[in-house]
Design an enzyme around this catalytic site. Structure first.
Site, PDB file in Angstrom:
ATOM      1  N   ASN A 398       5.842   9.269  -7.035  1.00 11.52           N
ATOM      2  CA  ASN A 398       5.802   9.484  -5.590  1.00 11.52           C
ATOM      3  C   ASN A 398       4.711   8.646  -4.931  1.00 11.52           C
ATOM      4  OD1 ASN A 398       5.699  10.471  -2.983  1.00 11.52           O
ATOM      5  ND2 ASN A 398       6.112  12.573  -3.567  1.00 11.52           N
ATOM      6  N   ASP A 399       3.454   9.061  -5.071  1.00 10.50           N
ATOM      7  CA  ASP A 399       2.373   8.359  -4.372  1.00 10.50           C
ATOM      8  C   ASP A 399       2.270   6.886  -4.749  1.00 10.50           C
ATOM      9  OD1 ASP A 399       1.646  10.679  -3.083  1.00 10.50           O
ATOM     10  OD2 ASP A 399       0.288  11.292  -4.678  1.00 10.50           O
ATOM     11  N   VAL A 400       2.649   6.546  -6.007  1.00 10.70           N
ATOM     12  CA  VAL A 400       2.452   5.174  -6.486  1.00 10.70           C
ATOM     13  C   VAL A 400       3.447   4.191  -5.873  1.00 10.70           C
ATOM     14  CG1 VAL A 400       1.453   5.939  -8.663  1.00 10.70           C
ATOM     15  CG2 VAL A 400       3.902   5.479  -8.525  1.00 10.70           C
ATOM     16  N   SER A 439      -0.848  14.416  -4.003  1.00 10.59           N
ATOM     17  CA  SER A 439      -1.866  14.325  -2.972  1.00 10.59           C
ATOM     18  C   SER A 439      -1.411  14.994  -1.688  1.00 10.59           C
ATOM     19  CB  SER A 439      -2.181  12.862  -2.696  1.00 10.59           C
ATOM     20  OG  SER A 439      -0.995  12.197  -2.313  1.00 10.59           O
TER      21      SER A 439
END
Lengths: 473, 102
Positions: A398-400, A439
């Protein structure tokens, strides 16, 4: 006790330790390349075996031998059998996803052993040179911190400790404990006060420092902390090696101390964090709820359409995240990859440094599923290739892949290097629901015009994709 | 006897060696390499054995015993998990069914 005369015994021991140091360094060198890595651990293991056997067979190494030598030799055998036995069984059983915390646990044991060496030496209360006394104390302090700190790191990653304990003035309290340990340690090292009470107080402070230093650090930053404690244990081992006049320990400990420090820096850099930031800021599991304005809508796709899109693609790049490993989907993903390869599709895996729980962890998980390492690329190698990819398949990440890291200065992940999955012609995201990354940041990628979401559990979705690709003829 | 200045030389050279050996290592090997270096400091078991050999009082024997136990755990555990991880690193050349390119 020894079957050789003292001079010959000394020679034998020196040569054995020399061979051990050589095998350790060669082993680590071989472990630094995927081609030779597997033999590297065998070399290093040979060194360990030699050192342990020689140390056991020639106890006349110690200048002042105990009158309990016979009993002590039995105790050594029993301790090795228990410690080695438990570690062997647990090491065989641990799942690959749980590897980081297991490394923390074994590392903590090493730190504890270094502290124990210091404790035996210091409780004897004998005269030391200032250098030997200082190194014994420093090694004991670092070893103690590594022992209790690694224990906390294990507890956090294993899910035994869920909270990050923070209070105002925490850094101040840590400094106070460190100062206290250094003062008491100084008294011991200089021979001013070598009483049992002082030595005991010193080790209590060292263990306490490891706890208070590690408890506030969030789970996401733990890998860096584990790596740091690994380097620290190496240093403690080197110091205690000087105290016990053991060259193999000095060399091996120092090599690990410096190699581990470099590895810690590389990891922190790969995670876009500075070491000071990790140790003193206490981010790691909070992030921040800042949500930039996201426009557009999430557009769903079903598995059969997604399968067809990949089956007729020239090039597919798969971006796996820790979510894939949690869903145990890596085997299915590899099965799907093989089908695509058989159809003539070029498939590559793109690994972000924090795709697993620590840099390199995802590679281990993919390797476990049978994915050969030469179709796995890291961020620097693959990022330019997304533009030429027909499909980027994102599974459990997701965040990456969140483009806000590139341009939204208000985002907590701003500046983190990301995989340019959004540059592919089509992005297919396998996702359990409409939730957010660890996050808690909204992912702008999910709302792009070229992104399609395939909702479902990772393993089930991969199985559906396999069926869809198989049905294409 | 290893005196202070010899020890300093050993620290210096071994420190550079560790740095050079690990430098430029690909990220894919970070986890196994950390595990491998974790194994290498398991050499602490040797020091703990020497400490236990020299132990006189029951307290020293107890601490020495714990030290050897922990050190053996470090060495054995570190070896097993590193070997398990590295065992899985295979190139597509070594697999029968694969489309990897060289």
């Amino acid at each position: 006790m020894s079957f050789l005369n003292p001079v010959a015994t000394k020679w034998l021991i020196d040569i054995a330790y020399f061979a051990t140091a050589f095998l350790f360094i060669m082993g680590l060198k071989r472990m630094a390349s995927p081609v030779t890595a597997r033999s590297g651990i065998v070399w290093a293991g040979g060194g360990m075996l030699i050192a342990t056997l020689v140390t056991f067979l020639a106890p006349s190494l110690g200048t002042e031998l105990s009158s309990h030598l016979g009993t002590n030799m039995v105790l050594v055998v029993v301790a090795i059998a228990i410690g080695g036995g438990i570690a062997w069984v647990s090491g065989q059983r641990v799942a690959m996803t749980d590897m980081p915390q297991m490394i923390a646990l074994y590392n903590g044991m090493g730190g504890g052993a270094a502290a124990a060496i210091a404790a035996v030496e210091l409780y004897k209360g004998e005269e030391h040179t200032l250098v030997a006394g200082t190194l014994a104390v420093l090694g004991g302090l670092i070893g103690g911190v590594s022992f209790s700190g690694s224990g906390i790191a294990f507890g956090k990653l294993q899910g035994l400790i869920k909270k990050s304990y923070r209070f105002g003035g925490q850094q101040f309290v840590n400094m106070l404990i460190l100062a206290g340990a250094l003062v008491v340690g100084g008294l011991i090292a200089t021979g001013t006060n070598t009483s049992m009470e002082a030595v005991t107080l010193f080790f209590v402070l060292a263990l306490l420092l490891g706890l208070t230093m590690t408890l506030p650090i969030g789970g996401a930053d733990m890998p860096v902390v584990i790596s740091l404690y690994n380097a620290l244990t190496g240093l403690a081992v080197a110091f205690e090696g000087f105290v016990t006049q053991n060259t193999a320990m000095i060399i091996a400990g120092t090599v690990v101390g410096s190699a581990g420090s470099l590895l810690t820096q590389l990891m922190a850099k790969a995670m876009n964090r500075s070491l000071g930031n990790v140790l003193f800021s206490g981010f790691g599991d909070t992030g921040g709820a800042a949500t930039g304005p996201v426009t557009g809508s999430q557009k769903p796709i079903d598995a059969s359409d997604a399968g067809v899109a990949m089956a007729f693609a020239q090039k597919v790049i798969i971006v796996p995240g820790y979510g894939m490993a949690v869903a145990q989907a890596q085997h299915k993903v590899w099965e799907m990859t093989q089908l695509l390869i058989d159809r003539g599709v070029t498939v590559k895996f793109a690994i972000h440094p924090v795709a697993g729980r620590m840099p390199g962890h995802m590679n281990v998980l993919l390797a476990e599923a049978g994915v050969p390492y030469d179709i796995i690329a890291d961020l620097d190698e693959i990022n330019a290739e997304f533009e030429t990819a027909d499909v980027a398949l994102i599974i459990g990440a997701n965040d990456v892949v969140n483009p806000v890291a590139r341009n939204d200065k208000s985002s907590p992940i701003y500046g983190m290097p990301i995989l340019n999955a959004d540059k592919a012609k089509t992005c297919i995201v396998i996702k359990r629901g409409q939730g957010q990354g660890f996050s808690g940041i909204e992912n702008a990628l999910f709302y792009l015009d070229n992104t399609r979401l395939l909702y479902g559990d990772g393993q089930k979705a991969a199985a559906e994709l396999i069926a869809a690709i198989k049905s294409v003829d | 006897m290893i005196d202070g200045i010899i020890a300093l030389y050993i620290f210096l050279l071994a420190g550079f060696t560790g740095y050079e050996v690990i430098g430029r290592v690909p990220a894919i090997l970070h986890t196994p390499l950390m595990s491998g270096s974790n194994f290498v400091h398991g050499i602490v078991v040797v020091g703990a054995m020497i400490a236990l050999f020299k132990a006189d009082t029951p307290l020293e024997q107890a601490i020495g015993f714990i030290g050897v136990l922990l050190g053996a755990g470090n060495a054995m555990g570190g070896y097993v998990v590193t070997a398990r991880m590295l065992e899985m690193f295979k190139s597509s050349g070594s697999k029968a069914k694969s489309g990897g390119h060289h």
